[in-house]
Scaffold this motif. Structure first.
Motif, PDB file in Angstrom:
ATOM      1  N   GLY A  45      30.169  28.887 -28.331  1.00 41.00           N
ATOM      2  CA  GLY A  45      31.107  29.802 -27.679  1.00 41.00           C
ATOM      3  C   GLY A  45      30.428  31.146 -27.471  1.00 41.00           C
ATOM      4  N   ASP A  46      31.142  32.085 -26.833  1.00 40.00           N
ATOM      5  CA  ASP A  46      30.563  33.423 -26.626  1.00 40.00           C
ATOM      6  C   ASP A  46      30.855  34.274 -27.862  1.00 40.00           C
ATOM      7  OD1 ASP A  46      29.132  35.293 -25.308  1.00 40.00           O
ATOM      8  OD2 ASP A  46      30.482  35.465 -23.587  1.00 40.00           O
ATOM      9  N   ASN A  59      32.483  37.417 -29.529  1.00 41.51           N
ATOM     10  CA  ASN A  59      33.491  38.419 -29.167  1.00 41.51           C
ATOM     11  C   ASN A  59      32.987  39.802 -29.592  1.00 41.51           C
ATOM     12  OD1 ASN A  59      33.947  38.632 -31.915  1.00 41.51           O
ATOM     13  ND2 ASN A  59      35.730  37.268 -31.897  1.00 41.51           N
ATOM     14  N   TYR A  85      21.381  31.650 -24.429  1.00 44.82           N
ATOM     15  CA  TYR A  85      22.837  31.532 -24.663  1.00 44.82           C
ATOM     16  C   TYR A  85      23.312  30.114 -24.328  1.00 44.82           C
ATOM     17  CZ  TYR A  85      24.346  36.334 -25.612  1.00 44.82           C
ATOM     18  OH  TYR A  85      24.591  37.530 -26.209  1.00 44.82           O
ATOM     19  N   ALA A  99      27.565  26.991 -21.350  1.00 44.43           N
ATOM     20  CA  ALA A  99      29.003  27.008 -21.063  1.00 44.43           C
ATOM     21  C   ALA A  99      29.573  28.428 -20.935  1.00 44.43           C
ATOM     22  CB  ALA A  99      29.747  26.265 -22.168  1.00 44.43           C
ATOM     23  N   VAL A 100      28.909  29.422 -21.511  1.00 40.92           N
ATOM     24  CA  VAL A 100      29.485  30.775 -21.465  1.00 40.92           C
ATOM     25  C   VAL A 100      28.768  31.649 -20.426  1.00 40.92           C
ATOM     26  CG1 VAL A 100      30.235  30.621 -23.870  1.00 40.92           C
ATOM     27  CG2 VAL A 100      28.043  31.736 -23.354  1.00 40.92           C
ATOM     28  N   ARG A 101      27.933  31.029 -19.601  1.00 37.86           N
ATOM     29  CA  ARG A 101      27.191  31.820 -18.603  1.00 37.86           C
ATOM     30  C   ARG A 101      27.664  31.481 -17.193  1.00 37.86           C
ATOM     31  NH1 ARG A 101      24.784  35.752 -21.688  1.00 37.86           N
ATOM     32  NH2 ARG A 101      23.574  36.301 -19.850  1.00 37.86           N
ATOM     33  N   SER A 114      23.208  41.817 -18.875  1.00 34.38           N
ATOM     34  CA  SER A 114      23.177  40.350 -18.836  1.00 34.38           C
ATOM     35  C   SER A 114      22.094  39.966 -17.857  1.00 34.38           C
ATOM     36  CB  SER A 114      24.475  39.790 -18.271  1.00 34.38           C
ATOM     37  OG  SER A 114      25.421  39.682 -19.262  1.00 34.38           O
ATOM     38  N   CYS A 133      32.177  24.969 -12.364  1.00 36.90           N
ATOM     39  CA  CYS A 133      32.751  26.235 -12.871  1.00 36.90           C
ATOM     40  C   CYS A 133      34.005  26.633 -12.100  1.00 36.90           C
ATOM     41  CB  CYS A 133      31.714  27.348 -12.815  1.00 36.90           C
ATOM     42  SG  CYS A 133      30.355  27.081 -13.961  1.00 36.90           S
TER      43      CYS A 133
END
Ligand code: AMO
Length: 550
Positions: free
Chosen positions: A415-416, A418, A443, A446-448, A476, A494
């Motif tokens: 996950g990302d 927080n 990373y 899935a979170v990009r 980023s 996405c």
């Protein structure tokens, strides 16, 4: 004394004052209607000047023979009437070398203090520098009426002072310049309204000073953020705010200078675009001549197309738009993006190398060139200088997750992070490596965003990175997918409507280089470099979910 703008019923037979010797008249063509209006204004202003002269009559009713040395500058002289060749000196240039010299200064009245009827002190301010000016009644030089006129000026009014530089015997505490100016002439160019929505002294006070006064039983006013932002053009007059926006300017200059020296080309991409550049819900949509359109969330699509267009290395400094729903200390709806895109030869580390050298040189430059500004910011908002190393630390996302786990933070490895875990990781990194600036890379895919290249050895991860200052994200970046089929597939996965970005996907069909890049939030860099607590402090006229004015 009446302001020359105010209509004054007193009739006047005075002829317009002749231009002083050596003045040039600058002619302006105006319509008859405008000419009449100007003539009426001129008469009103002459009447006001006459009234001013009447009020400059001394107690024994004799007119003040020194009346020409002070007063409000007539309206026509504020309207580009003449080019006189006079030279104004900046307050910052008032040093001991000018002792005994006559100087003309244009600045704001920061404070006025009357000592009896014969002396007045006026502190003038310009661009963060202040000087104390003294008005002392003296035969043939300064009349009591002139002192009275000076004390009638409202704070923040703009004046012209002609005076002689002197060096006082004691240190001057209330001004930046260690010289005084003995006033000979004082003319007001523009009067500020007598009541200010923000008092500069209040707006400049540190929390520590407010608390110290409270402990001594004194309640000092605290100017809240909304009041500041509603009157930003006054709020920015404080030393700290002057410092913040001069530091911001230096960040942009350092960014541009470094990249130009590395062979990057500055580009300007459109802000009205057909499809969203980053996906997600944070998009401002509007009708572009009847067609559905978006405000660009970043220059992402076009900076990549510029790479397909053979520019090799590009950068852009420009506004980007995010229809943020959340009201946080670090999100704006419009901010300045510092964007970079470049061809890479074999690895996304080449992009991280640029980030590393760019930011180390940028921080060095801020510390060297912005000492005065950083001091001014620190006086109101105390902060420790940023700790960064010559070679920027790089950790993988997995390593970061491991550090958090070992510190007892419950974290999803795919996950990302927080805000809270980012901050915690920043603290752990600082404790272990002694730096407040580092890169976290690889990373979870899935979170990009959809355009991010997956890792060759594990498609659950990606060739991407974020960069942190004091535990908060400022950058980023990633290697991009340059194969159109794979790109379209990822966009679909996405949830992006591929039709809206078809021209972008097509740009990779005609030979596309390996490439990558990154995006930096300008306001965040300044906020975090100076350890400020809210991004609104580093945006000149912030746009957030609740604010679109001024
Ligand atoms: P990202 O969306 O992470 O990446 O944005 C890049 C940087 O912009 C800043 N930022 C913001 N600043 C203020 N208010 C906001 N709402 C906001 N959102 C983001 C942050 C962030 O790190 N196209 C990619 C970049 C790239 O890969 O080249 C992008 O826009 O400092």
């Amino acid at each position: 004394m009446a302001s020359p703008d105010s209509s004054n019923p007193l009739p006047t037979n005075e002829q317009p004052k002749e231009e002083e010797e050596g003045q040039e008249s600058v002619g302006v063509k105006v319509s008859k209607k405008e000419a009449n209006k100007l003539e009426r204004q001129r008469r009103r202003q002459e009447a006001a000047a006459a009234a001013a002269r009447l009020s400059a009559v001394s107690i024994d009713n004799a007119p003040d023979p020194l009346a020409a040395n002070y007063g409000d500058i007539p309206l026509d002289e504020r309207m580009s009437k003449s080019v006189t060749g006079r030279k104004w000196t900046y307050i910052s240039d008032l040093t001991a070398e000018l002792k005994g010299k006559e100087v003309l200064i244009r600045a704001r009245v920061q404070a006025i203090r009357e000592v009896g009827k014969k002396i007045a002190f006026i502190v003038l301010r310009k661009c963060g520098f202040t000087v104390q000016c003294v008005l002392t009644v003296a035969p043939d030089l300064v009349s009591p009426q002139m002192v009275k006129y000076a004390t009638s000026l409202s704070k923040e009014s703009i004046v012209d002072v002609l005076g002689v530089v002197s060096i006082p015997n004691v240190e001057i505490k209330g001004a930046t310049q260690q010289v005084e100016v003995q006033i000979r002439k004082l003319h007001c160019l523009d009067r500020a309204a007598p009541t200010l929505p923000i008092n500069i002294e209040d707006a400049s006070r540190s929390e520590a000073d407010i608390e110290k006064a409270a402990q001594e039983g004194k309640q000092l006013p605290r100017v809240n953020q909304d009041t500041r932002l509603n009157h930003r053009y006054i709020d920015t007059r404080t030393d700290a705010n002057q410092g913040i926006f001069r530091v911001q300017s230096e960040v942009g200059n350092a960014f541009r200078d470094f990249l130009l020296s590395e062979g990057f080309c500055e580009i300007h991409t459109p802000k009205s675009i057909k499809g969203s550049s980053e996906g997600g819900a944070a998009v401002f949509r509007f009708l572009y001549k009847g067609q559905e359109a978006c405000l660009a969330q970043s220059p992402q699509l076009h900076k990549q197309m510029a790479i397909c267009g053979d520019f090799n290395r590009v950068f852009e400094i420009g506004p980007v738009y995010r229809a943020e729903d959340s009201f946080t200390h670090r999100h704006l709806c419009e901010f300045i993006g510092l964007d970079v895109e470049m061809e890479i030869n074999e690895h996304y580390f080449e992009v991280m190398d640029i980030v590393d050298r760019l930011f180390v040189s940028l921080f060095d430059r801020l510390n060297k060139n912005c000492k005065k500004e950083l001091d001014a910011i620190g006086r109101q908002y105390p902060f420790e200088p940023l700790k960064y190393s010559r070679k920027t630390l790089r950790l993988t996302f997995e390593e970061g997750v491991q550090m958090l786990k070992e510190a007892g933070v419950d974290i999803d490895p795919f996950g990302d992070l927080n805000t809270e875990s980012e901050r915690k990781l920043g603290q752990l990194v600082f404790e272990k490596y002694g730096t407040e600036f580092y890169i976290l890379h690889r990373y979870p895919l899935a979170v990009r965003p959809f355009y991010t290249m997956p890792c060759y050895d594990n498609p659950a991860y990606s060739n991407s990175f974020d960069v942190f200052i004091r535990g908060e994200e400022i950058i980023s970046g990633a290697q991009r997918i340059h194969m159109p089929e794979m790109l379209a597939k990822r966009a679909e996965e996405c949830g992006i409507d591929v039709k809206t970005i078809s021209t972008y996907i097509d740009s990779f069909r005609y030979g596309a280089p390996l490439h990558g890049g990154f995006g930096v939030g300008l306001e965040r860099v300044v906020m975090l470099f100076c350890a400020l607590n809210n991004i609104r402090k580093t945006s000149l006229f912030p746009r957030d979910p609740q604010r679109i004015a001024p």
